[in-house]
Scaffold this motif. Structure first.
Motif, mmCIF file in Angstrom:
data_model
loop_
_atom_site.group_PDB
_atom_site.id
_atom_site.type_symbol
_atom_site.label_atom_id
_atom_site.label_comp_id
_atom_site.label_asym_id
_atom_site.label_seq_id
_atom_site.Cartn_x
_atom_site.Cartn_y
_atom_site.Cartn_z
ATOM 1 N N ASP A 66 0.862 -1.134 0.149
ATOM 2 C CA ASP A 66 0.001 0.102 0.188
ATOM 3 C C ASP A 66 0.685 1.218 0.072
ATOM 4 O O ASP A 66 2.017 1.208 0.147
ATOM 5 C CB ASP A 66 -1.028 -0.040 1.244
ATOM 6 N N GLN A 67 0.351 2.532 -0.186
ATOM 7 C CA GLN A 67 1.076 3.674 -0.243
ATOM 8 C C GLN A 67 1.776 3.948 0.979
ATOM 9 O O GLN A 67 2.890 4.763 1.120
ATOM 10 C CB GLN A 67 0.043 4.961 -0.382
ATOM 11 N N VAL A 84 2.085 -0.202 -6.588
ATOM 12 C CA VAL A 84 1.228 -0.677 -5.300
ATOM 13 C C VAL A 84 0.232 -1.317 -5.891
ATOM 14 O O VAL A 84 -0.604 -1.422 -6.733
ATOM 15 C CB VAL A 84 0.530 0.862 -4.771
#
Length: 84
Positions: A66-67, A84
């Motif tokens: 994830d970011q 991502v």
């Protein structure tokens, strides 16, 4: 109690340090693009693999969950491409 993961990590870091200073390209990875998944921090196996691949002359693309993981590890992977 023996922490097998820590022992494996120490062995892997030792092996990476040997390969890092004496790169070999028996797999022909020079100029190849390789995707590495799972870099979470400096102690992850994926990070050790990344170092070996860089030592062999490969271009590495990272895939992260994830970011937030990307933001946490941006200083680690530098300007390498991250998906991502």
């Amino acid at each position: 109690m023996v922490d097998h993961a820590e022992i494996l990590g120490m062995q892997l870091r030792h092996w990476v340090s040997l390969v890092w200073y004496a790169p070999m390209d028996f797999l022909g990875l020079q100029e190849k693009t390789i995707v590495v998944m799972g870099v979470a921090n400096r102690r992850s196996v994926a990070w050790a693999v990344t170092q070996v691949l860089h030592g062999a002359g490969a271009r590495v693309i990272h895939v992260m969950r994830d970011q937030a993981t990307v933001d946490k590890n941006r200083s680690l992977v530098g300007d390498a491409p991250v998906l991502v």
